[in-house]
Scaffold this motif. Structure first.
Motif, PDB file in Angstrom:
ATOM      1  N   ASN A 159       0.828  -1.202   0.000  1.00  8.59           N
ATOM      2  CA  ASN A 159       0.000   0.000   0.000  1.00  8.59           C
ATOM      3  C   ASN A 159       0.864   1.255   0.000  1.00  8.59           C
ATOM      4  N   ALA A 160       0.230   2.408   0.119  1.00  7.43           N
ATOM      5  CA  ALA A 160       0.944   3.678   0.028  1.00  7.43           C
ATOM      6  C   ALA A 160       1.960   3.869   1.141  1.00  7.43           C
ATOM      7  N   ASN A 161       1.802   3.164   2.257  1.00 11.53           N
ATOM      8  CA  ASN A 161       2.725   3.282   3.386  1.00 11.53           C
ATOM      9  C   ASN A 161       3.787   2.185   3.388  1.00 11.53           C
ATOM     10  N   GLY A 162       3.862   1.425   2.315  1.00  9.88           N
ATOM     11  CA  GLY A 162       4.877   0.376   2.221  1.00  9.88           C
ATOM     12  C   GLY A 162       4.529  -0.888   2.955  1.00  9.88           C
ATOM     13  N   LEU A 163       3.300  -1.013   3.441  1.00  7.07           N
ATOM     14  CA  LEU A 163       2.885  -2.228   4.156  1.00  7.07           C
ATOM     15  C   LEU A 163       2.368  -3.252   3.156  1.00  7.07           C
ATOM     16  N   ARG A 164       2.672  -4.507   3.428  1.00  7.10           N
ATOM     17  CA  ARG A 164       2.258  -5.584   2.526  1.00  7.10           C
ATOM     18  C   ARG A 164       0.852  -6.048   2.918  1.00  7.10           C
ATOM     19  N   LEU A 165      -0.052  -5.983   1.961  1.00  4.87           N
ATOM     20  CA  LEU A 165      -1.429  -6.405   2.179  1.00  4.87           C
ATOM     21  C   LEU A 165      -1.661  -7.748   1.502  1.00  4.87           C
ATOM     22  N   HIS A 166      -2.439  -8.591   2.158  1.00  7.59           N
ATOM     23  CA  HIS A 166      -2.695  -9.940   1.663  1.00  7.59           C
ATOM     24  C   HIS A 166      -4.119 -10.041   1.126  1.00  7.59           C
TER      25      HIS A 166
ATOM     26  N   LEU B  91     -11.019  -9.655  -6.464  1.00  3.95           N
ATOM     27  CA  LEU B  91      -9.988  -9.557  -5.433  1.00  3.95           C
ATOM     28  C   LEU B  91     -10.616  -9.052  -4.142  1.00  3.95           C
ATOM     29  N   ALA B  92     -10.495  -9.848  -3.093  1.00  2.00           N
ATOM     30  CA  ALA B  92     -10.850  -9.421  -1.740  1.00  2.00           C
ATOM     31  C   ALA B  92      -9.565  -9.464  -0.919  1.00  2.00           C
ATOM     32  N   PHE B  93      -9.287  -8.419  -0.179  1.00  2.58           N
ATOM     33  CA  PHE B  93      -8.036  -8.358   0.573  1.00  2.58           C
ATOM     34  C   PHE B  93      -8.290  -7.847   1.979  1.00  2.58           C
ATOM     35  N   ASP B  94      -7.328  -8.086   2.854  1.00  2.00           N
ATOM     36  CA  ASP B  94      -7.421  -7.619   4.235  1.00  2.00           C
ATOM     37  C   ASP B  94      -6.888  -6.196   4.325  1.00  2.00           C
ATOM     38  N   PHE B  95      -7.689  -5.299   4.904  1.00  2.39           N
ATOM     39  CA  PHE B  95      -7.227  -3.934   5.112  1.00  2.39           C
ATOM     40  C   PHE B  95      -6.041  -3.920   6.088  1.00  2.39           C
ATOM     41  N   THR B  96      -5.326  -2.834   6.107  1.00  3.81           N
ATOM     42  CA  THR B  96      -4.174  -2.672   6.995  1.00  3.81           C
ATOM     43  C   THR B  96      -4.524  -3.052   8.435  1.00  3.81           C
ATOM     44  N   GLY B  97      -3.676  -3.905   9.036  1.00  2.00           N
ATOM     45  CA  GLY B  97      -3.848  -4.278  10.434  1.00  2.00           C
ATOM     46  C   GLY B  97      -4.876  -5.352  10.683  1.00  2.00           C
ATOM     47  N   LEU B  98      -5.436  -5.938   9.621  1.00  2.00           N
ATOM     48  CA  LEU B  98      -6.441  -6.982   9.787  1.00  2.00           C
ATOM     49  C   LEU B  98      -6.021  -8.242   9.028  1.00  2.00           C
ATOM     50  N   GLY B  99      -6.492  -9.397   9.498  1.00  2.00           N
ATOM     51  CA  GLY B  99      -6.203 -10.647   8.820  1.00  2.00           C
ATOM     52  C   GLY B  99      -4.713 -10.897   8.677  1.00  2.00           C
TER      53      GLY B  99
ATOM     54  N   SER C 230      -4.791   2.232  11.387  1.00  2.00           N
ATOM     55  CA  SER C 230      -5.703   2.173  10.250  1.00  2.00           C
ATOM     56  C   SER C 230      -6.934   3.026  10.538  1.00  2.00           C
ATOM     57  N   HIS C 231      -7.545   3.529   9.471  1.00  2.00           N
ATOM     58  CA  HIS C 231      -8.752   4.343   9.608  1.00  2.00           C
ATOM     59  C   HIS C 231      -9.445   4.403   8.258  1.00  2.00           C
ATOM     60  N   PHE C 232     -10.543   5.134   8.175  1.00  2.00           N
ATOM     61  CA  PHE C 232     -11.347   5.160   6.956  1.00  2.00           C
ATOM     62  C   PHE C 232     -10.544   5.650   5.752  1.00  2.00           C
ATOM     63  N   ALA C 233      -9.822   6.732   5.927  1.00  2.00           N
ATOM     64  CA  ALA C 233      -9.012   7.252   4.821  1.00  2.00           C
ATOM     65  C   ALA C 233      -7.946   6.247   4.398  1.00  2.00           C
ATOM     66  N   ALA C 234      -7.386   5.518   5.374  1.00  2.00           N
ATOM     67  CA  ALA C 234      -6.389   4.489   5.057  1.00  2.00           C
ATOM     68  C   ALA C 234      -7.032   3.344   4.281  1.00  2.00           C
ATOM     69  N   ASN C 235      -8.276   2.999   4.634  1.00  2.00           N
ATOM     70  CA  ASN C 235      -8.984   1.958   3.889  1.00  2.00           C
ATOM     71  C   ASN C 235      -9.173   2.369   2.423  1.00  2.00           C
ATOM     72  N   VAL C 236      -9.521   3.633   2.216  1.00  2.00           N
ATOM     73  CA  VAL C 236      -9.687   4.141   0.851  1.00  2.00           C
ATOM     74  C   VAL C 236      -8.360   4.062   0.107  1.00  2.00           C
ATOM     75  N   GLN C 237      -7.273   4.432   0.775  1.00  2.00           N
ATOM     76  CA  GLN C 237      -5.950   4.343   0.153  1.00  2.00           C
ATOM     77  C   GLN C 237      -5.582   2.899  -0.168  1.00  2.00           C
ATOM     78  N   ASP C 238      -5.966   1.978   0.718  1.00  2.00           N
ATOM     79  CA  ASP C 238      -5.702   0.554   0.467  1.00  2.00           C
ATOM     80  C   ASP C 238      -6.454   0.081  -0.775  1.00  2.00           C
ATOM     81  N   LEU C 239      -7.695   0.554  -0.958  1.00  2.00           N
ATOM     82  CA  LEU C 239      -8.472   0.189  -2.137  1.00  2.00           C
ATOM     83  C   LEU C 239      -7.820   0.717  -3.413  1.00  2.00           C
ATOM     84  N   VAL C 240      -7.316   1.926  -3.362  1.00  2.00           N
ATOM     85  CA  VAL C 240      -6.635   2.506  -4.522  1.00  2.00           C
ATOM     86  C   VAL C 240      -5.367   1.705  -4.832  1.00  2.00           C
ATOM     87  N   ALA C 241      -4.652   1.283  -3.777  1.00  2.00           N
ATOM     88  CA  ALA C 241      -3.453   0.462  -3.965  1.00  2.00           C
ATOM     89  C   ALA C 241      -3.817  -0.896  -4.572  1.00  2.00           C
TER      90      ALA C 241
END
Length: 402
Positions: free
Chosen positions: A9-16, A60-68, A77-88
């Motif tokens: 994602n935008a913060n360099g975290l790996r999302l699964h 594609l279904a993925f786990d948001f930051t800090g989940l799963g 994580s927060h709402f804006a971060a979730n939106v950024q995760d979707l864009v990523a």
């Protein structure tokens, strides 16, 4: 037909995440946003992904930051971060299967896909399931714990019986969101799915979302469903509705790389026997039964052979009956395949070779006389596939690179 994926994602975290793949060509790609504190393994995400796959849509279904299985802390994580995760996630899909044409969001994920849509140009349709009109609605799930988070800046709260670290950044992120403005300028087809008896997010939220959006828009009530779509029947119904509703926004079913008529492509999968069969505009699975180590996800090769003979027989009989104006109402063909010893078939040969026997039983419906029935029985032996099988066709095989 699933594939596990990871992206950053935008913060360099790996999302699964996991992509639910169709049995054949991918007509379109969907992106699924799960509900608040849920994961990509939720009942709704899995059932909807499988239903869309049957319609040629990869999801594609993925786990948001800090989940799963995704990296990061839920407290960050927060709402804006979730939106950024979707864009990523959309960025990842753009380089993998193609940009997502469909955005689907469950509960708070529904609010997130509305916010993310304007940042995903490929999106043609947006679907919300049990979504709140205002993202701040999620604070109702925190109850009196909101005060502790505001006072301490971060606090452990209990949601659905599970502990989570929530920061005041999360509170600020869901407050003051301009969902009305986003819906007004959405410029995508919108489908609102909501259970009238949803005890977590009331039905009035669906009414507000629907009223704020411009056409084309649709609403379907998920009667009998709970908020998390934990029951199989309502979840399957929601999935079927989505799959049917998106059809007008996907274009023609035939992909540019589809085999032309008269050519079939068969591709193996990761499973032992399961194979994808593609013809002009169509795709399905072939497999072997469970008793021989298969997954029983489709007809066997010999069943497909029988199906070819049976369908050609029925089509040819009906064609001749129509042309000769016979009162034929319908044709049913039942076929079996056996390997018989030569003596069983009144044949001889050294080593007693086995002879393949395809048996065919015809049922002709309609007020046909004996002469007409005899005529159509003879036509069965003249169908093109029958003649091909009896002509001992030459099969040529060559190796193609790449």
């Amino acid at each position: 037909m699933r594939r596990d994926v990871q992206f950053t994602n935008a913060n360099g975290l790996r999302l699964h995440g996991r992509i639910e793949l169709p049995p054949g060509r991918v007509r379109a790609v969907a992106l699924f946003a799960h509900c608040f504190t849920c994961t990509a393994a939720s009942h709704g995400a899995r059932r909807i992904g499988m239903a869309l796959a049957e319609h040629g849509i990869a999801t594609l279904a993925f786990d948001f930051t800090g989940l799963g299985k995704s990296e990061g802390s839920f407290a960050d994580s927060h709402f804006a971060a979730n939106v950024q995760d979707l864009v990523a996630a959309a960025d990842f899909l753009r380089g993998d299967l193609g940009g997502p044409a469909i955005l689907i969001g469950h509960s708070l994920g529904g609010a997130a896909v509305i916010a993310a849509a304007e940042h995903i140009p490929e999106a043609k349709a947006v679907v919300t399931i049990g979504a709140p009109y205002d993202p701040a609605h999620v604070l109702h799930q925190l109850g009196d714990q909101v005060a502790a988070v505001r006072a301490q800046g971060q606090a452990q709260v209990t949601i659905g019986g599970r502990p989570f670290e929530v920061s005041d950044a999360f509170l600020h992120a869901v407050e003051g969101q301009d969902q009305a403005g986003r819906l007004a300028r959405l410029k995508r087809a919108l489908l609102v799915l909501h259970a009238p008896t949803d005890a977590t997010v009331g039905l009035e939220n669906a009414a507000q979302i629907f009223a704020a959006a411009k056409h084309p828009k649709s609403f379907v009530a998920l009667d009998g469903a709970d908020h998390l779509l934990t029951q199989a029947a309502p979840a399957a119904y929601a999935a079927a509705i989505i799959a049917a509703w998106v059809e007008p926004y996907l274009g023609a079913a035939t992909a540019a790389d589809a085999p032309e008529e008269g050519r079939v492509r068969v591709t193996t999968t990761d499973a032992k026997f399961t194979a994808i069969v593609e013809s002009a505009g169509h795709s399905f699975l072939a497999d072997e039964p469970l008793r021989v180590g298969g997954n029983d996800l489709g007809p066997t090769p010999y069943d497909l052979l029988l199906a070819a003979l049976g369908t050609c027989t029925a089509m040819t009989i009906k064609l001749v009956a129509d042309r000769e104006k016979m009162p034929l109402k319908g044709v049913s063909v039942e076929l079996t395949h056996q390997r018989c010893h030569s003596e069983d078939c009144a044949a001889t040969g050294e080593g007693k070779p086995k002879i393949e026997v395809l048996s065919r039983e015809l049922r002709l419906e309609g007020d046909l006389d004996a002469a007409q029935r005899a005529r159509l029985l003879g036509i069965a032996d003249r169908c093109p596939v029958h003649r091909t099988l009896e002509s001992h066709p030459v099969i040529k095989t060559r190796l193609v690179e790449g």
